[in-house]
Design a protein around this motif. Structure first.
Motif, PDB file in Angstrom:
ATOM      1  N   THR A   6      -5.722  27.701  -6.736  1.00 53.60           N
ATOM      2  CA  THR A   6      -4.440  28.385  -6.915  1.00 53.60           C
ATOM      3  C   THR A   6      -3.495  27.562  -7.780  1.00 53.60           C
ATOM      4  N   PHE A   7      -3.493  26.248  -7.532  1.00 52.44           N
ATOM      5  CA  PHE A   7      -2.625  25.380  -8.324  1.00 52.44           C
ATOM      6  C   PHE A   7      -3.043  25.372  -9.789  1.00 52.44           C
ATOM      7  N   ASN A   8      -4.362  25.310 -10.020  1.00 52.73           N
ATOM      8  CA  ASN A   8      -4.851  25.318 -11.394  1.00 52.73           C
ATOM      9  C   ASN A   8      -4.521  26.630 -12.100  1.00 52.73           C
ATOM     10  N   THR A   9      -4.593  27.734 -11.355  1.00 50.76           N
ATOM     11  CA  THR A   9      -4.220  29.027 -11.940  1.00 50.76           C
ATOM     12  C   THR A   9      -2.741  29.057 -12.307  1.00 50.76           C
ATOM     13  N   LEU A  10      -1.940  28.449 -11.435  1.00 50.84           N
ATOM     14  CA  LEU A  10      -0.493  28.440 -11.680  1.00 50.84           C
ATOM     15  C   LEU A  10      -0.143  27.651 -12.938  1.00 50.84           C
ATOM     16  N   ILE A  11      -0.776  26.497 -13.114  1.00 49.43           N
ATOM     17  CA  ILE A  11      -0.408  25.674 -14.276  1.00 49.43           C
ATOM     18  C   ILE A  11      -0.928  26.258 -15.573  1.00 49.43           C
ATOM     19  N   ASP A  12      -1.858  27.222 -15.473  1.00 47.17           N
ATOM     20  CA  ASP A  12      -2.336  27.901 -16.680  1.00 47.17           C
ATOM     21  C   ASP A  12      -1.491  29.117 -17.040  1.00 47.17           C
ATOM     22  N   SER A  13      -0.588  29.507 -16.165  1.00 48.97           N
ATOM     23  CA  SER A  13       0.184  30.725 -16.402  1.00 48.97           C
ATOM     24  C   SER A  13       1.310  30.467 -17.410  1.00 48.97           C
ATOM     25  N   PRO A  14       1.781  31.505 -18.119  1.00 47.17           N
ATOM     26  CA  PRO A  14       2.878  31.341 -19.099  1.00 47.17           C
ATOM     27  C   PRO A  14       4.171  30.844 -18.446  1.00 47.17           C
ATOM     28  N   ALA A  15       4.315  31.087 -17.156  1.00 46.36           N
ATOM     29  CA  ALA A  15       5.555  30.700 -16.486  1.00 46.36           C
ATOM     30  C   ALA A  15       5.608  29.218 -16.141  1.00 46.36           C
ATOM     31  N   TRP A  16       4.480  28.500 -16.309  1.00 52.41           N
ATOM     32  CA  TRP A  16       4.421  27.123 -15.847  1.00 52.41           C
ATOM     33  C   TRP A  16       5.445  26.209 -16.526  1.00 52.41           C
ATOM     34  N   PRO A  17       5.653  26.257 -17.875  1.00 56.57           N
ATOM     35  CA  PRO A  17       6.647  25.356 -18.492  1.00 56.57           C
ATOM     36  C   PRO A  17       8.039  25.525 -17.900  1.00 56.57           C
ATOM     37  N   THR A  18       8.448  26.786 -17.703  1.00 54.21           N
ATOM     38  CA  THR A  18       9.778  27.028 -17.125  1.00 54.21           C
ATOM     39  C   THR A  18       9.837  26.520 -15.687  1.00 54.21           C
ATOM     40  N   LEU A  19       8.786  26.813 -14.940  1.00 53.61           N
ATOM     41  CA  LEU A  19       8.741  26.360 -13.551  1.00 53.61           C
ATOM     42  C   LEU A  19       8.729  24.843 -13.466  1.00 53.61           C
ATOM     43  N   GLN A  20       8.016  24.220 -14.393  1.00 55.89           N
ATOM     44  CA  GLN A  20       7.945  22.755 -14.402  1.00 55.89           C
ATOM     45  C   GLN A  20       9.327  22.151 -14.656  1.00 55.89           C
ATOM     46  N   LEU A  21      10.059  22.751 -15.606  1.00 56.22           N
ATOM     47  CA  LEU A  21      11.406  22.266 -15.908  1.00 56.22           C
ATOM     48  C   LEU A  21      12.316  22.449 -14.698  1.00 56.22           C
ATOM     49  N   GLY A  22      12.182  23.590 -14.023  1.00 58.62           N
ATOM     50  CA  GLY A  22      12.995  23.842 -12.840  1.00 58.62           C
ATOM     51  C   GLY A  22      12.696  22.852 -11.720  1.00 58.62           C
ATOM     52  N   LEU A  23      11.414  22.525 -11.534  1.00 60.93           N
ATOM     53  CA  LEU A  23      11.044  21.568 -10.496  1.00 60.93           C
ATOM     54  C   LEU A  23      11.620  20.188 -10.778  1.00 60.93           C
ATOM     55  N   HIS A  24      11.605  19.788 -12.047  1.00 61.77           N
ATOM     56  CA  HIS A  24      12.200  18.502 -12.399  1.00 61.77           C
ATOM     57  C   HIS A  24      13.691  18.494 -12.086  1.00 61.77           C
ATOM     58  N   GLY A  25      14.370  19.615 -12.436  1.00 61.27           N
ATOM     59  CA  GLY A  25      15.801  19.693 -12.155  1.00 61.27           C
ATOM     60  C   GLY A  25      16.091  19.601 -10.663  1.00 61.27           C
ATOM     61  N   LEU A  26      15.293  20.306  -9.860  1.00 62.25           N
ATOM     62  CA  LEU A  26      15.472  20.254  -8.416  1.00 62.25           C
ATOM     63  C   LEU A  26      15.254  18.851  -7.878  1.00 62.25           C
ATOM     64  N   PHE A  27      14.288  18.146  -8.455  1.00 57.58           N
ATOM     65  CA  PHE A  27      14.006  16.793  -8.001  1.00 57.58           C
ATOM     66  C   PHE A  27      15.210  15.882  -8.236  1.00 57.58           C
ATOM     67  N   PHE A  28      15.780  15.956  -9.427  1.00 53.07           N
ATOM     68  CA  PHE A  28      16.924  15.085  -9.728  1.00 53.07           C
ATOM     69  C   PHE A  28      18.149  15.468  -8.914  1.00 53.07           C
ATOM     70  N   LEU A  29      18.356  16.756  -8.685  1.00 49.50           N
ATOM     71  CA  LEU A  29      19.476  17.174  -7.842  1.00 49.50           C
ATOM     72  C   LEU A  29      19.317  16.644  -6.420  1.00 49.50           C
ATOM     73  N   ALA A  30      18.077  16.707  -5.916  1.00 49.44           N
ATOM     74  CA  ALA A  30      17.828  16.182  -4.574  1.00 49.44           C
ATOM     75  C   ALA A  30      18.063  14.692  -4.520  1.00 49.44           C
ATOM     76  N   LEU A  31      17.672  13.993  -5.590  1.00 45.25           N
ATOM     77  CA  LEU A  31      17.869  12.547  -5.629  1.00 45.25           C
ATOM     78  C   LEU A  31      19.361  12.202  -5.645  1.00 45.25           C
ATOM     79  N   LEU A  32      20.134  12.935  -6.442  1.00 37.03           N
ATOM     80  CA  LEU A  32      21.582  12.699  -6.490  1.00 37.03           C
ATOM     81  C   LEU A  32      22.225  12.964  -5.139  1.00 37.03           C
ATOM     82  N   TYR A  33      21.757  14.015  -4.481  1.00 40.28           N
ATOM     83  CA  TYR A  33      22.303  14.336  -3.168  1.00 40.28           C
ATOM     84  C   TYR A  33      22.038  13.207  -2.177  1.00 40.28           C
ATOM     85  N   LEU A  34      20.847  12.658  -2.183  1.00 34.39           N
ATOM     86  CA  LEU A  34      20.517  11.569  -1.268  1.00 34.39           C
ATOM     87  C   LEU A  34      21.363  10.332  -1.549  1.00 34.39           C
ATOM     88  N   LEU A  35      21.555  10.013  -2.822  1.00 36.80           N
ATOM     89  CA  LEU A  35      22.381   8.857  -3.173  1.00 36.80           C
ATOM     90  C   LEU A  35      23.808   9.038  -2.685  1.00 36.80           C
TER      91      LEU A  35
END
Length: 537
Positions: A6-35
């Motif tokens: 399922t994960f491999n199918t997801l990363i092959d989908s056209p939506a993966w670049p946008t989703l990847q960018l969103g995940l990175h943004g969420l990660f940094f927001l979570a990090l800022l919140y913890l700090l």
């Protein structure tokens, strides 16, 4: 549902670049919140009147240590990202254990695997922008070649020779550096080819001859251990792997390499081992072999020969073999003789014989630091000194005695090679390696003559023919789950006029019935084909 698929199918989908960018943004927001939360907690502690440190030096040291440790971890991770693909061990690790399809190590076109004549058995091909592994002969080589798959990993030679095939074991530093640069720049990096000792034509014939039956065929050259055939059936198609193959409950056990790992009662083929020890002890008969059978105690059933049962089924009375020599008993495969001989040899000698014939061993056929392709040898019961009947049963290859086809091929090869067992090998160019002397040369030559008699005038006379003298031993092993397993163990040419061209062979057909009826004809056909190809004189 397979999470990895399922994960491999997801990363092959056209939506993966946008989703990847969103995940990175969420990660940094979570990090800022913890700090921020940590900063707020510090302020709360101060407000509650915690004593201030007398010196800020201690705090600075702690901060510096933690910061250095954190920086070291980041730096180490950076070497994976920036220079990992220039390190062979990292490439091998990523190909073996990182099954994500976007992994750049999977872009490497692995080297080809070829038989002794250069016939390609496995190669890489780019399909839809990805490099995939192709196996032209499908199941025929599935167990020995194995598979390499980004989802299911690697087995067989694909696993043990992984570093060589993916190029991460190059000949020199320059090749090592070039491979890493090719991976990074995506310039179709290639691994190294692997040439085997196997013969593709013989292997395919062996697999086809099993004709849907479970079993195995092993053929090797005793002089240097070069394996020509290593067939196991049933198998799977490495081009079409699916999760179902790896589920428990596969009644066909398609993943089991019966040639190397399948343990079976050896039946009368084990009499070769007992005969060798009888020769060493000078106990060559004659022994009286009663028609009604033999037992060590009235508490146990009689051990009888198959002629007794054949006569009884026909409403007749069998008169028995009478007195037999060791040679004649081997030709007739007399159970009564070998049960008596085993008891006469005794427990201590029997145990020593098993050790001489390399029982309880794991022998690597090909190894690297990333894995091994191994064969297992037989296992025998520990028989109590007071258990005479257990010893008699073991001496005819029954009871809890178990052996693999590869182990019996090793023993047949040692007999043909004047007593010396040479380690079976799969990769061309590897130096032959002696394993053990299983018996003195003079005793091996006596056993050679006895094995020839088995074919010329004994239980395997049905496969005797002009043009190729075969020496061997049949086996019909009792099986509690159904019909007996059919065995043949032998070698050719029996006269050893060209020892360097001698080929040893073992055939096992699960539930195939008499060894003379199923396994022996298959072995004969394999040896004749080898002769046609010039592998035998």
């Amino acid at each position: 549902m397979n999470p990895l698929a399922t994960f491999n199918t997801l990363i092959d989908s056209p939506a993966w670049p946008t989703l990847q960018l969103g995940l990175h943004g969420l990660f940094f927001l979570a990090l800022l919140y913890l700090l921020k939360r940590l900063f707020d907690l510090r302020r709360t502690a101060v407000l509650k009147g915690l004593p201030k440190p007398k010196s800020i030096a201690g705090g600075l040291v702690v901060v510096l240590v933690l910061g250095s440790a954190f920086g070291a971890v980041l730096a180490y991770q950076a070497t994976w990202q920036l220079t990992g693909m220039t390190r062979p061990d990292f490439i091998a690790f990523m190909q073996t254990y990182d099954r994500r399809q976007f992994n750049p190590a999977h872009r490497i076109a692995r080297g080809r695997i070829a038989d002794r004549k250069g016939q390609i058995l496995a190669y890489s091909k780019e399909i839809d922008g990805r490099v995939q592994r192709v196996y032209p002969y499908g199941p025929a080589f599935a167990h020995v070649i194995g598979y390499q798959d980004p989802t299911f990993g690697a087995t067989g030679l694909e696993g043990s020779a992984n570093a060589h095939l993916n190029g991460s074991a190059p000949a020199d530093l320059r090749a090592w550096r070039d491979l890493g640069q090719q991976v990074i720049t995506q310039r179709e990096p290639r691994g190294q080819d692997l040439v085997l000792t196997l013969d593709a034509g013989l292997q395919r014939q062996a697999f086809a001859a099993l004709d849907g039956h479970a079993g195995a065929v092993v053929m090797l050259r005793p002089a240097d251990g070069a394996l020509r055939v290593l067939a196991s059936a049933p198998a799977f198609d490495p081009n079409r792997l699916s999760a179902d193959l790896f589920q428990r409950g596969d009644t066909q056990a398609r993943l089991l390499n019966r040639a190397l790992q399948g343990r079976y009662p050896p039946g009368s083929t084990f009499k070769l081992v007992v005969a060798a020890e009888g020769l060493a002890a000078g106990q060559t008969g004659p022994l009286r072999c009663e028609a009604n059978g033999y037992t060590t105690s009235a508490r146990y059933p009689l051990i009888r020969d198959h002629e007794y049962y054949s006569a009884r089924r026909s409403g007749m009375t069998w008169q028995g073999h009478g007195s037999l020599s060791l040679s004649r008993a081997l030709a007739e495969s007399c159970n009564v003789f070998f049960a008596k001989l085993g008891v006469q040899l005794g427990h201590e000698r029997f145990a020593r014989t098993l050790d001489n014939f390399l029982f309880w061993r794991t022998i690597p056929l090909h190894s690297s630091e990333y894995g091994s392709l191994t064969m297992t040898t037989g296992e025998a019961p520990r028989i109590a000194g007071s258990d005479q009947y257990g010893l008699a049963q073991a001496a005819i290859g029954q009871g809890r005695m178990l052996m693999t086809p590869a182990h019996l091929a090793l023993i047949a090869g040692a007999i043909a090679n004047d007593g010396v067992a040479v380690k079976p090998r799969l990769v061309a160019g590897e130096e032959p390696e002696g394993l053990a002397r299983m018996m003195p040369a003079d005793q091996a030559r006596q056993l050679q003559r006895m094995m020839r008699k088995v074919v010329s005038e004994g239980t395997a006379r049905g496969i005797d023919m002009p043009g190729l003298a075969i020496a061997g031993k049949t086996g019909t092993a009792q099986n509690s789950d159904g019909a007996p397993h059919s065995w043949f163990v032998g070698y050719a040419p029996a006269d050893r006029r060209a020892p360097e061209q001698t080929l040893a062979i073992v055939v096992l057909v699960e539930q195939g019935g008499y060894g003379s009826a199923a396994a022996a004809p298959l072995a004969r056909d394999m040896l004749l084909q080898a002769q046609k190809q010039g592998l035998l004189p």
